[in-house]
Design a protein around this motif. Structure first.
Motif, PDB file in Angstrom:
ATOM      1  N   PHE A   1      41.923  57.577  44.622  1.00 43.51           N
ATOM      2  CA  PHE A   1      42.790  57.893  43.604  1.00 43.51           C
ATOM      3  C   PHE A   1      43.652  56.942  43.162  1.00 43.51           C
ATOM      4  O   PHE A   1      43.759  56.308  41.885  1.00 43.51           O
ATOM      5  CB  PHE A   1      43.615  59.190  43.915  1.00 43.51           C
ATOM      6  N   PHE A   2      44.442  56.023  44.173  1.00 40.89           N
ATOM      7  CA  PHE A   2      45.274  55.041  43.748  1.00 40.89           C
ATOM      8  C   PHE A   2      44.572  53.564  43.292  1.00 40.89           C
ATOM      9  O   PHE A   2      44.988  52.816  42.565  1.00 40.89           O
ATOM     10  CB  PHE A   2      46.291  54.820  44.775  1.00 40.89           C
ATOM     11  N   ALA A   3      43.318  53.521  43.865  1.00 41.74           N
ATOM     12  CA  ALA A   3      42.646  52.340  43.486  1.00 41.74           C
ATOM     13  C   ALA A   3      42.134  52.641  42.113  1.00 41.74           C
ATOM     14  O   ALA A   3      41.984  51.642  41.521  1.00 41.74           O
ATOM     15  CB  ALA A   3      41.228  52.132  44.498  1.00 41.74           C
ATOM     16  N   THR A   4      41.525  53.683  41.769  1.00 43.99           N
ATOM     17  CA  THR A   4      41.093  54.234  40.304  1.00 43.99           C
ATOM     18  C   THR A   4      42.266  53.467  39.233  1.00 43.99           C
ATOM     19  O   THR A   4      41.938  52.931  38.454  1.00 43.99           O
ATOM     20  CB  THR A   4      40.689  55.422  40.212  1.00 43.99           C
ATOM     21  N   ILE A   5      43.478  54.013  39.655  1.00 38.92           N
ATOM     22  CA  ILE A   5      44.529  53.790  38.708  1.00 38.92           C
ATOM     23  C   ILE A   5      44.823  52.288  38.541  1.00 38.92           C
ATOM     24  O   ILE A   5      44.909  51.778  37.480  1.00 38.92           O
ATOM     25  CB  ILE A   5      45.790  54.499  39.160  1.00 38.92           C
ATOM     26  N   THR A   6      45.053  51.616  39.689  1.00 39.80           N
ATOM     27  CA  THR A   6      44.965  50.257  39.788  1.00 39.80           C
ATOM     28  C   THR A   6      44.247  49.662  39.175  1.00 39.80           C
ATOM     29  O   THR A   6      44.315  48.442  38.330  1.00 39.80           O
ATOM     30  CB  THR A   6      45.248  49.902  41.560  1.00 39.80           C
ATOM     31  N   ALA A   7      42.686  49.554  39.452  1.00 41.49           N
ATOM     32  CA  ALA A   7      41.561  49.077  38.882  1.00 41.49           C
ATOM     33  C   ALA A   7      41.615  49.210  37.466  1.00 41.49           C
ATOM     34  O   ALA A   7      41.433  48.241  36.486  1.00 41.49           O
ATOM     35  CB  ALA A   7      40.228  49.187  39.639  1.00 41.49           C
ATOM     36  N   TYR A   8      41.657  50.366  36.770  1.00 45.27           N
ATOM     37  CA  TYR A   8      41.532  50.760  35.346  1.00 45.27           C
ATOM     38  C   TYR A   8      42.831  49.900  34.714  1.00 45.27           C
ATOM     39  O   TYR A   8      42.343  49.134  33.796  1.00 45.27           O
ATOM     40  CB  TYR A   8      41.763  52.099  35.270  1.00 45.27           C
ATOM     41  N   ASN A   9      44.129  50.102  35.206  1.00 39.50           N
ATOM     42  CA  ASN A   9      44.896  49.477  34.401  1.00 39.50           C
ATOM     43  C   ASN A   9      45.003  48.006  34.582  1.00 39.50           C
ATOM     44  O   ASN A   9      45.435  47.334  33.208  1.00 39.50           O
ATOM     45  CB  ASN A   9      46.311  49.852  35.065  1.00 39.50           C
ATOM     46  N   PHE A  10      44.501  47.310  35.696  1.00 42.28           N
ATOM     47  CA  PHE A  10      44.183  45.998  35.654  1.00 42.28           C
ATOM     48  C   PHE A  10      43.196  45.488  34.556  1.00 42.28           C
ATOM     49  O   PHE A  10      43.757  44.499  34.092  1.00 42.28           O
ATOM     50  CB  PHE A  10      44.025  45.531  37.164  1.00 42.28           C
ATOM     51  N   ILE A  11      42.158  46.137  34.615  1.00 34.55           N
ATOM     52  CA  ILE A  11      41.098  45.777  33.668  1.00 34.55           C
ATOM     53  C   ILE A  11      41.625  45.950  32.441  1.00 34.55           C
ATOM     54  O   ILE A  11      41.239  45.026  31.486  1.00 34.55           O
ATOM     55  CB  ILE A  11      39.982  46.587  33.834  1.00 34.55           C
ATOM     56  N   LYS A  12      42.214  47.077  31.978  1.00 31.88           N
ATOM     57  CA  LYS A  12      42.524  47.273  30.631  1.00 31.88           C
ATOM     58  C   LYS A  12      43.851  46.523  29.958  1.00 31.88           C
ATOM     59  O   LYS A  12      43.667  46.226  28.940  1.00 31.88           O
ATOM     60  CB  LYS A  12      42.970  48.695  30.320  1.00 31.88           C
ATOM     61  N   TYR A  13      44.660  46.036  30.914  1.00 26.89           N
ATOM     62  CA  TYR A  13      45.819  45.635  30.345  1.00 26.89           C
ATOM     63  C   TYR A  13      46.234  43.944  30.753  1.00 26.89           C
ATOM     64  O   TYR A  13      47.129  43.459  30.211  1.00 26.89           O
ATOM     65  CB  TYR A  13      47.194  46.291  30.917  1.00 26.89           C
ATOM     66  N   PHE A  14      45.324  43.726  31.722  1.00 22.66           N
ATOM     67  CA  PHE A  14      45.360  42.169  32.251  1.00 22.66           C
ATOM     68  C   PHE A  14      45.408  41.164  31.159  1.00 22.66           C
ATOM     69  O   PHE A  14      46.353  40.337  31.016  1.00 22.66           O
ATOM     70  CB  PHE A  14      44.290  41.755  33.120  1.00 22.66           C
TER      71      PHE A  14
ATOM     72  N   GLY B   1      35.372  45.216  45.282  1.00 20.51           N
ATOM     73  CA  GLY B   1      36.698  44.729  44.766  1.00 20.51           C
ATOM     74  C   GLY B   1      36.490  43.674  44.030  1.00 20.51           C
ATOM     75  O   GLY B   1      37.235  43.471  42.963  1.00 20.51           O
ATOM     76  N   LEU B   2      35.704  42.661  44.627  1.00 25.55           N
ATOM     77  CA  LEU B   2      35.441  41.514  43.987  1.00 25.55           C
ATOM     78  C   LEU B   2      34.936  41.658  42.590  1.00 25.55           C
ATOM     79  O   LEU B   2      35.162  40.937  41.481  1.00 25.55           O
ATOM     80  CB  LEU B   2      34.480  40.560  45.026  1.00 25.55           C
ATOM     81  N   ILE B   3      34.082  42.458  42.605  1.00 25.10           N
ATOM     82  CA  ILE B   3      32.968  42.888  41.395  1.00 25.10           C
ATOM     83  C   ILE B   3      34.055  43.254  40.084  1.00 25.10           C
ATOM     84  O   ILE B   3      33.996  42.938  38.920  1.00 25.10           O
ATOM     85  CB  ILE B   3      32.051  43.858  41.801  1.00 25.10           C
ATOM     86  N   THR B   4      34.964  44.295  40.592  1.00 25.62           N
ATOM     87  CA  THR B   4      35.891  44.876  39.697  1.00 25.62           C
ATOM     88  C   THR B   4      36.864  43.715  39.268  1.00 25.62           C
ATOM     89  O   THR B   4      37.287  43.722  38.129  1.00 25.62           O
ATOM     90  CB  THR B   4      36.764  46.064  40.349  1.00 25.62           C
ATOM     91  N   PHE B   5      37.113  42.860  40.163  1.00 27.20           N
ATOM     92  CA  PHE B   5      38.220  41.590  39.733  1.00 27.20           C
ATOM     93  C   PHE B   5      37.337  40.695  38.664  1.00 27.20           C
ATOM     94  O   PHE B   5      38.004  40.388  37.629  1.00 27.20           O
ATOM     95  CB  PHE B   5      38.409  40.932  41.184  1.00 27.20           C
ATOM     96  N   LEU B   6      36.154  40.360  39.003  1.00 29.90           N
ATOM     97  CA  LEU B   6      35.393  39.515  38.182  1.00 29.90           C
ATOM     98  C   LEU B   6      35.298  40.394  36.633  1.00 29.90           C
ATOM     99  O   LEU B   6      34.573  39.725  35.748  1.00 29.90           O
ATOM    100  CB  LEU B   6      33.978  39.425  38.694  1.00 29.90           C
ATOM    101  N   TYR B   7      35.122  41.669  36.908  1.00 29.79           N
ATOM    102  CA  TYR B   7      35.060  42.346  35.768  1.00 29.79           C
ATOM    103  C   TYR B   7      35.727  42.007  34.590  1.00 29.79           C
ATOM    104  O   TYR B   7      35.536  42.083  33.240  1.00 29.79           O
ATOM    105  CB  TYR B   7      34.914  44.039  35.640  1.00 29.79           C
ATOM    106  N   ALA B   8      37.264  41.747  34.856  1.00 29.20           N
ATOM    107  CA  ALA B   8      38.367  41.075  34.060  1.00 29.20           C
ATOM    108  C   ALA B   8      38.555  39.777  34.091  1.00 29.20           C
ATOM    109  O   ALA B   8      39.210  39.282  32.860  1.00 29.20           O
ATOM    110  CB  ALA B   8      39.577  41.998  34.437  1.00 29.20           C
ATOM    111  N   ILE B   9      38.426  39.270  35.277  1.00 26.43           N
ATOM    112  CA  ILE B   9      38.895  37.832  35.232  1.00 26.43           C
ATOM    113  C   ILE B   9      37.652  36.923  34.903  1.00 26.43           C
ATOM    114  O   ILE B   9      36.556  36.944  35.876  1.00 26.43           O
ATOM    115  CB  ILE B   9      39.588  37.399  36.749  1.00 26.43           C
TER     116      ILE B   9
END
Length: 250
Positions: free
Chosen positions: A19-32, A79-87
């Motif tokens: 639940f909390f990882a979803t919020i963190t990852a989504y907002n990171f990708i969307k607003y970074f 988590g790395l895949i999610t990070f590279l999705y935005a960075i």
């Protein structure tokens, strides 16, 4: 849903972590991209989202500590895949069209989303309780992967007016009509895979049929000029509907 389908005990740490990882990852990708260079001039609503995301991140870390080592090893990969999705850490020269991150690599976006969600909602709960991998778990993973792809298609159809042509989304490459045809085919795969499981549950079949038709309707009626909440609310709510159906049938 996975806990119910495999008749597993309630797993607080996994559920709250997701639940909390979803919020963190989504907002990171969307607003970074918006916040990384403008943190001193952020609008009030964006600062509020940042604070909310920070709280979610702290909660995510708390529940991550409670997970098993095996879960954390696999989570580090996704988590790395999610990070590279935005960075943009992947060297540009390895990809054509000068893409900068996984989200911008032509044709890859939808599969990254489906892969991460299939792992998070199927594999992670099973790894945490040390359920052995068998044909049923693999089929469930494939079903979830396929369904997420189908549910992403209405978003890609909606975004035809906005997405860069370099993204090479499915509707951009083959058009809306063929995209819907492929979606229908994938939904049939999603349904008939249920019959290949060793442990066939009739409640699961009923819920799968309902989700099949709901997803089919959302797919067929999607278009470039859909309402604001068509995909962002109604299509997004399909997994919640599926969970509610399973709870009622159970």
């Amino acid at each position: 849903m996975t806990l119910l389908q495999f008749e597993l005990a309630y797993s607080r740490d996994v559920l709250y972590f997701v639940f909390f990882a979803t919020i963190t990852a989504y907002n990171f990708i969307k607003y970074f991209g918006i916040t990384k260079f403008h943190h001193r001039r952020l609008a009030g609503w964006l600062k509020t989202i940042q604070i909310f995301s920070l709280m979610a991140f702290i909660a995510m870390c708390y529940y991550a500590i409670e997970l098993s080592v095996n879960s954390l090893v696999y989570l580090s990969i996704f988590g790395l895949i999610t990070f590279l999705y935005a960075i943009p850490l992947v060297p540009i020269r390895y990809f054509r069209d000068e893409q900068k991150n996984l989200r911008q690599i032509s044709g890859l976006k939808i599969y990254v989303i489906a892969l991460v969600w299939a792992f998070t909602t199927v594999s992670l709960p099973l790894i945490e309780v040390e359920v052995s991998i068998n044909s049923d778990t693999v089929i469930t993973f494939i079903q979830r992967f396929v369904l997420v792809i189908v549910l992403t298609l209405p978003f890609e159809i909606r975004d035809l007016n906005y997405d860069s042509i370099k993204l090479a989304t499915v509707p951009q490459r083959i058009g809306i009509k063929k995209t819907k045809t492929i979606g229908v085919f994938l939904l049939l795969i999603f349904f008939f895979l249920e019959y290949f499981k060793d442990d066939i549950d009739y409640d699961a079949i009923i819920s799968t049929v309902i989700i099949l038709f709901v997803s089919l309707l959302f797919l067929l009626f999607s278009n470039k000029n859909q309402s604001k909440y068509y995909s962002a609310f109604w299509v997004e709510s399909v997994p919640i509907l599926w969970l509610a159906i399973l709870l009622m049938l159970g």
